[in-house]
Design an enzyme around this catalytic site. Sequence first.
Site, PDB file in Angstrom:
ATOM      1  CG  ASP A 223      -2.196   0.745   1.083  1.00  0.00           C
ATOM      2  OD1 ASP A 223      -2.161   1.983   1.060  1.00  0.00           O
ATOM      3  OD2 ASP A 223      -3.246   0.082   0.983  1.00  0.00           O
TER       4      ASP A 223
ATOM      5  CG  HIS B 247      -5.154   4.238   1.302  1.00  0.00           C
ATOM      6  ND1 HIS B 247      -4.737   2.959   0.989  1.00  0.00           N
ATOM      7  CD2 HIS B 247      -6.449   4.306   0.936  1.00  0.00           C
ATOM      8  CE1 HIS B 247      -5.744   2.290   0.448  1.00  0.00           C
ATOM      9  NE2 HIS B 247      -6.799   3.076   0.407  1.00  0.00           N
TER      10      HIS B 247
ATOM     11  CG  ASP C 292     -13.641 -14.470  -3.702  1.00  0.00           C
ATOM     12  OD1 ASP C 292     -14.040 -15.486  -4.294  1.00  0.00           O
ATOM     13  OD2 ASP C 292     -12.588 -13.876  -3.992  1.00  0.00           O
TER      14      ASP C 292
ATOM     15  CB  SER D   5      -9.275   0.943   0.546  1.00  0.00           C
ATOM     16  OG  SER D   5      -8.615   1.043  -0.673  1.00  0.00           O
TER      17      SER D   5
END
Length: 820
Positions: free
Chosen positions: A177, A234, A387, A411
């Site tokens: 990330d 983030h 999923d 995220s």
Amino acid sequence: MRKRNSRRSRLSQNGSPAAPEVLETRVLLAGKGGPEFVAGELLVQYNAGTTTAGRNAARAGMGLQVAETIQTKSMQTAGFGVMERVRVGNGMTMEAAMARLKANARVKFVEPNYIYKPSAVSDDTYYTNGSLWGMYGSDSPGASGPAGTTNQYGSNAEAAWNTNLTGSRSIVVGVIDEGVQIDHPDLAPNVWTNPGEVANDGIDNDGNGYIDDTSGWDFVSNDKTVYDAGQDAHGTHVAGTIGGIGGNASGVVGVNWAVSMISCKFLGPTGGTTLNAVKALDYLTDLKTRHGINLVATNNSWGGGGYSQSLHDAIIRSAKQDILFIAAAGNATANNDTTASYPSNYNTTVGTSTQTAASYDSVIAVASITSTGAISSFSSYGATSVDIGAPGSSIVSSVPVSTYASYSGTSMATPHVTGAAALYASAQSGRVSAASIRLALLSSAVPTASLAGKTVTGGRLDVFEAIRRSSFLDLDRPVYGPTQTAGITLSSAAANLSPTVADTVTVTVSSTTETAPLSIVLTETAVNSGLFSGTVQLGSGAAAADSILQVAHGDVITSNYAALSLTDTATVDGVAPSIAGVSATPATVSAVISWSTSESATGKVRYGTSAGALNLVKSGSAAGTTQAISIGGLTPSTVWYYQVESTDAAGNVAASAIYSFTTNAPAPILFVDDDQGATYERFFNAALSAGSLSYDAWNVASAGALPTSTDLKKYQTVIWNTGYDYSSTNAGLSAAEQTAISEYLNAGGRIFISGQDILYNGVTTAFLQNYLKVSTFASDVVTAAHTETGVTGDPITSGMALAAAAPADFASLYVLGPPR
């Protein structure tokens, strides 16, 4: 190009969102709406064995410039040839260069360098005040956690905590990330420390190609600094959801209270590239392959770009080493079945021309749901490609600098699943395959109407149910001291016999010293939970016919549940670590204390101005064989005494002799950084440095102490910054601070005070008039002028009348609505 798979808003002082969250803007991919890539750059994968001369021949006549040549350790292990990052020039188009390279027999594949963008009961503040809905459960049939922590659409992590399943630092996850603020108070103890590296010695000790990668690596700047100030919100937010420290009565809590997180920064201010994503993933795979790191998953809260064979290969390489690749589905409100979103659409059961398929699909694609169970308005979906759903709207977590914020996006949903994978692995002492973790997480998904036909499972994450459905036996620690208590947990649905009362089961425990097994009764943690727990007391000495398990240093403890052929083991450590190389590097008002230990251990420094009264304590943030702890709030030109302590995983404590150092003489100026953990000191530091002025800095937050008038009187001039905070307990100038400043000024000192709301919060009338020389002020003006008047008769401010008015076309001095 997609933005980070998130949206965000800062929190107000009371912990609620300061303004409505706005989903981050999306911009079109490249100029024609396709995936964004680095202009003029290609990634060229050569066949194994292709020589330098062969690569030069393949590029001949095209004017290509080689910008970078890589062959990661994982590529070498998998038998891959060299990969080049080349720049296209001489008027040739990227399409033409790709076509010619693809036609060359030495080239396996060529593609653009795509750009990606980041799409026990807790007493932690945001958990207990109702903000962390993503960690809650339904409290049915039995309550988990305190009152007010109920949401049926949360991940139900709190139910696992209720059974003392809170994670283990022996379990490792990679955060691919942005970087992570590794000294954030809610993250620091769970930041991975590379056991194969000696910090800051300038040597690649573990031979993985990265020097001093003690906490991970920054693939953007190609250095060891995994956190860059002004960036990395983030990545820090994602890390807080996976592994924010629990039970510390502060901040947030992650799915795991204990875990080890490796920061792999490949996203910078403008995003990240395919090549750096490959490097990050291969870096982690190599740590597991060659160095035995117990890495179970990587978190990938980012997206963008088109299909990349090099990235697909890297994901397959990681899958073959039992590493899950958990990815955000994206924030495009799109059907990923019809419009693929990468990396969440990769499938490791599908091979490439360079990499055979893995035996299972390591990719788990995650959609986002709201606190009401709806699929989030921004979330992408796909009945065959996405999923599972997880909490992703209005998720509170850690952000720089040492604070918290609410973000929304897939995220934010993804790290809930990554955290669940790590918690599941910890419940089974880490001995579980990636395929088994995947099956447990997906098969236990709770059917959810909004996800029916939108995800493979049609359901949402349930952390506790994933754990409860599996069978395992777990000793609660991998290593014990010789007189500690060992906790034992068994998961067995078959042993849950009664629907109305808590059942019991019996397991056996033995040791190298006491080979005759003891029978230990475990009791069901709650009716129908299928989880059983109990304890056994350890004791030193020879085996004896009692209820205590006798052990000695170096013993192996074995727990066994014959009905399911389950066993777990732990070791006994009765020897404290040895301490060596103790040293101090003093400054004027601080010092760094360093030492090393014979085994991994946590560190602590006890210090004071008398050898017989070491009353001040500063602890290190993580375990390791080296410690460097900074202590602050010291007085200049003073002899300080200190002693270091190290505690190993078994709880054995070693203490050094008592040493001393003398702090440096004071500079002419003291800068007091009192901005509640914000970073406004950078402006003062820049101004003082630009003027070539010598100064000392006193950071109130890190020192844990305020400067007294005695401290201040050592300086000719004091600069005191309180930042913008106006409402917290320590905002503005406290009574103690006003006393210290008053006494300093009475003694002839000079001071410059800066802060947004010093007059608003807590300043007494006497301090206001006698020292700030202000008689009256208007403190919270919205539509009228903000005014201050001087003290009548004062030689400096008598007759002063200052007014700060809003412009005529500006409705308020304060922005009260959404950011604009």
